[in-house]
Each structure stands twice: as C-alpha cells, then as structure tokens.
Scaffold this motif. Structure first.
Motif, mmCIF file in Angstrom:
data_model
loop_
_atom_site.group_PDB
_atom_site.id
_atom_site.type_symbol
_atom_site.label_atom_id
_atom_site.label_comp_id
_atom_site.label_asym_id
_atom_site.label_seq_id
_atom_site.Cartn_x
_atom_site.Cartn_y
_atom_site.Cartn_z
ATOM 1 N N LEU A 92 161.970 21.352 -24.111
ATOM 2 C CA LEU A 92 163.114 21.589 -25.002
ATOM 3 C C LEU A 92 163.176 20.514 -26.079
ATOM 4 O O LEU A 92 163.408 20.802 -27.258
ATOM 5 N N TYR A 93 162.943 19.268 -25.675
ATOM 6 C CA TYR A 93 162.952 18.173 -26.648
ATOM 7 C C TYR A 93 161.915 18.428 -27.746
ATOM 8 O O TYR A 93 162.210 18.328 -28.930
ATOM 9 N N TYR A 94 160.695 18.765 -27.340
ATOM 10 C CA TYR A 94 159.653 18.994 -28.341
ATOM 11 C C TYR A 94 160.015 20.157 -29.252
ATOM 12 O O TYR A 94 159.738 20.135 -30.452
ATOM 13 N N VAL B 32 163.080 21.156 -30.097
ATOM 14 C CA VAL B 32 164.112 20.737 -31.050
ATOM 15 C C VAL B 32 163.508 19.783 -32.078
ATOM 16 O O VAL B 32 163.814 19.841 -33.267
ATOM 17 N N PHE B 33 162.611 18.917 -31.612
ATOM 18 C CA PHE B 33 161.972 17.933 -32.480
ATOM 19 C C PHE B 33 161.198 18.628 -33.593
ATOM 20 O O PHE B 33 161.227 18.205 -34.747
ATOM 21 N N VAL C 177 165.670 28.882 -35.007
ATOM 22 C CA VAL C 177 166.676 28.106 -34.275
ATOM 23 C C VAL C 177 167.120 28.871 -33.030
ATOM 24 O O VAL C 177 167.319 28.291 -31.964
ATOM 25 N N ILE D 20 164.979 28.503 -29.987
ATOM 26 C CA ILE D 20 165.183 27.199 -29.340
ATOM 27 C C ILE D 20 166.480 27.236 -28.541
ATOM 28 O O ILE D 20 166.553 26.731 -27.415
ATOM 29 N N ASP D 21 167.503 27.864 -29.131
ATOM 30 C CA ASP D 21 168.779 27.969 -28.416
ATOM 31 C C ASP D 21 168.628 28.795 -27.149
ATOM 32 O O ASP D 21 169.243 28.483 -26.120
#
Lengths: 289, 278
Positions: B228-230, B232-233, B240, B243-244
């Motif tokens: 998830l971090y990657y 969003v990064f 978007v 990702i959500d």
C-alpha cells in the motif's frame, strides 16, 4: 549438595532454561545488529575512523534532519499530551468508555500509511475538510494541508493523540478516586485538587507517556514521505537513514544515521526521565500503600 | 460562588467534549473518504462521486497482485504469531516463576526492542540480513518482525502467569504428573486465554507493522501495508480509486482481526501497556 541442587537454590533449574531461546534470538536479531551497526559506523567508505560522523555533522543535508525531526516531534508530542490529560480526566468518569476507546484505537491499528492515504483525499484541496470549511464560509479558497509540514504534523496528531490518550487514561484510572474525594472533603475546589492531588500523582506517568509518544513521533517515516515535503521541511532523520541504506547502498552511513537517531532521541528521553526522578513516586492506588 | 463554579465546569466540559467530537468526526470522515472513493467512478469538484462502481476492486486486485500480497501477508503473520508464541511463552513462564542471577538483564533485553523505535534498529538489522543473504526474503521479514513481537508476548504473559497459583502445579506434581502431563493437562488450559489474547495482539500489530517489513522486504516478500505504501508513493501511475480500493482491503483485513481481538482483550493493551492491578 550436588551442583544441581546448588544451582536450583540460586533459581537456576530446568524451568529457568526456558528463557534462553528467546534471549538468544534477541541477542542475535537485536543486540548483534546494533553492535555491528556501531562497528560499521566507524568504517566509512573513505577509510577514516570518524568519517561518517564528520560527514553527518559537516553536511547540512544530514545535520539539519535532526532539527527538522525535533521541530516536528517535540511540539506534536507536547500538544498531544496537553490535549490528552484534560480529556482523560473527563473520560474516566464516563461509564461507556469502551466505544470511545475503540474508535480511538482505529488510527493506531490502521497505521500511518493508511492515515496518510486518507489524508491525501480528505485534507486535499477538493477534500471534505476544505469543502466543509468553505461551506461554512470560514475560508474563501481551498486550504493546502498536505504535502507540507502541516500534513505531517496532522498525521502525527491523528495517530499520536489516541496513543498518548490511551496511555494517559491508563495512568489516570490508576489513581484511587478516594484521594481526590479526601481533597474535596478538606475543602479544595477542582483546580486545587488538580494541582495539589492529581497532578503530583500523575506527573511520573505523564513523563513516561511523553517518552513513549515522543519516540513514536521522532521515528516518523511513512507520513513524512507521503503527506509531507520529504525533500525539505519534513526531511526527517529516518528518511536520511533510509536513503543512505537503500538509495546509496552505503550501509555504514545508514547505520551512522540510525545510531545518531537513536542517540538524539535517547537524549530527550533521558532528560524527561531525569526530570521524572525529581518527582514524587509513591503509591497512587491507596488500598495497599 | 457555587453557581459560578458549576458554570465554569460546564463550559470546560463542553469545550473538551467538542474537541473530542471534532477529532472523532474528522477521523471517521477521513476513513470514510477512502471507502467512498474506492466505490466511486469519478470524483472531482463535488461532495460525492458521480456514480458508483465495483470495478476498482478488480483493477486493484490485478494491478497490485493482491492475491500474492495477501498470501505473503498471511504467511508472514502466521509465522510471526506461531514463532513468538514458541519463543515468548516459555520465556515468560521462566521469568514469572523463577528468580535467577541475570534476570534483570534478561528483562532489560526484552524491554529494549519495545522502547527503541523500529527504524533505529531496523536499519542495522536490515544490513545484517542483507549481508547474510536473508534480506528481501520472507524469512528475513519474519525474523525482523519477531524482534518486537517476542518481547510483546513475554510482557503480556508475565502478569498473566504470575496470577496463576503455583500451588496448582505443585498439587499436580504431588499426584504424580510428569512435566509433559503437567504442561498438557494443567498449564496449557490455564494459560490458553492469556496466550490467545497475546497472540491476537501480535497478529494485529504485525499486519500493521510497516517500518520493519519495509526495511527488510524485497519485491516478493511485501506485506499488504508495504505494498500500500508503494502504491501511494507512486500515485499518479495508477488511478487514485484503485489505490483506495487496496486501502479498503487492507483496512478490512486489519479491522476483522481488530474486532476479533477486542472481544478478548482490553483495547488499551494494543498500545502496549496492560492495566496492572496494584
């Protein structure tokens, strides 16, 4: 007396040995890497003994990260503590605490990555936060709260406040209400009861809460990148450590940064605990003093 | 005087509850934004998306290889939970029941990983793991996650074991139970609730553990929170909403376990401090 018997008398027998696997594993995975990192930090690429440390304190690109991190972590921790204390004092009288506590546990369990992702939407220029403020006529144009110092500050508030609050609440509920009642019987009003009864009993616990909350805030990493301004105002020390390790592949420098990070945060924690040593630390339970 | 006191008190209480309310409302709205966005088609310049859809979940599932990521996450978490029980519970038993030279040192060793933030020891640990060839592998991720988990299990279990009367064990010995039977028929049933609570807490904490996994994981050993971090990064590469959608999947996984955990433990234990009596 046999050797076995003598050992047993000192508390060492088969049961004691059960502690060994866990201790051995932690020595291997925690103590050894730490010592190895310390050793590595004195063996920089240029061959000198203190080259890495000289580089850290000589280069503003590294040196300033300490200041940047402090400037974020200290105010947030103090604000969290200042908010948590009066609220915890209120909430302890609440009968249905569990619902509130469960809601507050959410950001801690979900973690900073998810909170950051939510903040990008929610506090973004088209997010609900700006929209509501505009609807209320409080602002004319959308506010920019993410991708800045404010963004990281808010993320540390959202995940840090519940953490600080829950710790504070556990200390507050540990104080026997009879002590406060005794103060009331002797004619002390709420503010005097707070200053002369509750606060002295709470301060040692608050010092611990400060330390644990500060350590959390000081090691901020994901939100400083995702909702911050990671090349300038929120280039915190953990970003510098990460970049040294995984972008420059300079593990010696990365270990140096990590150690300096540990040392600087220990300095603050040490100071807080030193002040705590000056305080009263007696029983607050009342029942068995 | 009395009336004025009461008025100030009311005012103060109202101010505090407003503050709490403001915090909770914003927190829930923040979480709700992610959920709403993941079900929306297009969401620009309006309060709610133009229309609703489920396609972002399918998109997220294939784009981020969520099947693999979820499998890795569960393998890592399961291994961490089992291993921290295997190492932590016996250690807690020894520390609760015996006084031996070096006990304070052992306690200090167990406390330190919980007091030092993961980034500080994660970097040297990642260095050691990469040099020994374990960096980037699932074994490395599991080992790194054991560092805070074992001490956590020990610290939760010690008070729990201390409140079990040692005379129960002594009685079993008197009636001729060997160590194996003592463990199986006496200790295990008595310890089970405490072990389960400790392990549920480890489970929830490991799913959400970002820093250590981030520092030690490679492309094939990422857990959900790191993936998830990657995502969003690198936002801007993907929509978007997808990702959500991934964030919602992460959230559901965490929340299901949190709800299960909350049936057995006090929520405050999640922050690492169990309420001590006396």
């Amino acid at each position: 007396m046999t050797v076995r018997g003598r050992l047993a008398a000192r508390g060492i027998d088969g049961v004691t040995l059960l502690v060994l696997p866990a201790v051995a594993l932690l020595v291997l995975l925690f103590v050894y890497p730490f010592l190895y990192g310390l050793f590595l930090s004195f063996r920089p690429k240029d061959g000198s003994l203190l080259g890495n440390y000289a580089r850290f304190f000589g280069d503003p690109f590294f040196r300033d990260t300490v200041w940047v991190t402090m400037r974020l972590a200290l105010p947030v921790t103090l604000l969290n503590l200042l908010l948590a204390l009066p609220i915890a004092l209120r909430v302890r009288h609440l009968r249905r605490q569990r619902l509130l506590i469960t809601v507050l546990v959410l950001p801690i369990t979900l973690g900073t990555v998810l909170v950051s992702e939510g903040m990008l939407n929610y506090f973004g220029p088209q997010g609900w936060f700006s929209r509501t403020l505009m609807l209320l006529g409080l602002i004319g144009a959308p506010v920019k709260l993410v991708q800045s110092y404010t963004g990281v500050f808010l993320s540390l508030l959202i995940t840090g406040f519940p953490f600080t609050f829950l710790l504070t609440l556990s200390y507050v509920t540990g104080i026997d209400p009879a002590l406060e009642q005794a103060g009331a019987t002797l004619g002390a009003g709420p503010s005097r009861r707070f200053r002369h009864v509750l606060l002295p009993l709470l301060l040692p616990g608050l010092a611990i809460t400060f330390c644990l909350s500060f350590v959390q805030a000081y090691s901020v990493l994901p939100s400083a990148v995702l909702v911050g301004d990671p090349s300038r105002t929120t280039r915190v020390i953990s970003i510098a450590a990460y970049q040294a390790a995984f972008e420059e592949y300079d593990y010696a420098m990365a270990s140096t940064v990590a150690l300096i990070m540990g040392a600087t945060q220990l300095a603050v924690v040490g100071m807080a605990l030193g002040l705590r040593g000056l305080l009263y630390r007696g029983p607050a339970g009342g029942a068995k003093g | 005087m009395q009336i004025r006191h009461r008025f100030v008190d009311r005012l103060w209480a109202t101010a505090l509850w407003t503050l709490v309310g403001f915090f909770v409302v914003n927190l829930l709205a923040l979480i709700a934004t992610v959920v709403v966005s993941s079900f929306g088609t297009r969401w620009l310049r309006s309060w709610l998306p133009a229309d609703w859809t489920l396609r972002w979940y399918a998109a997220a599932w294939s784009e981020f290889q969520l099947g693999d990521v979820l499998l890795t996450t569960f393998q890592v978490v399961l291994a961490v939970v089992v291993l921290s029980a295997v190492f932590g519970v016996p250690a807690a038993y020894a520390l609760a029941r015996r006084d031996f030279p070096g006990k304070r040192l052992a306690m200090l060793l167990l406390l330190l990983p919980m007091l030092v933030p993961p980034v500080t020891y994660g970097i040297p640990l990642a260095t050691v793991l990469y040099q020994s060839g374990l960096g980037g592998s699932m074994a490395g991720v599991i080992l790194a996650n054991l560092v805070p988990s074992i001490p956590f299990v020990v610290l939760v279990m010690i008070p729990f074991i201390e409140q079990i009367d040692p005379r129960v064990e002594a009685a079993a010995r008197v009636f001729g139970a060997g160590t194996g039977r003592l463990f199986l028929h006496v200790l295990l049933p008595l310890l089970a609730p405490g072990v389960m609570a400790a392990l549920l807490l480890v489970l929830v904490r490991t799913i959400a553990m970002f820093e250590l996994t981030f520092l030690t994981a490679g492309p094939t050993s990422q857990t959900l929170v790191v993936a998830l971090y990657y995502a969003v990064f690198a936002s801007g590469v993907r929509a978007v909403q997808s990702i959500d959608a991934m964030a919602v999947i992460y959230m559901s996984v965490t929340l299901v376990w949190l709800l299960i955990a909350l049936r057995f433990v006090n929520p405050t234990q999640l922050v690492g401090r169990s309420k001590r009596s006396g």
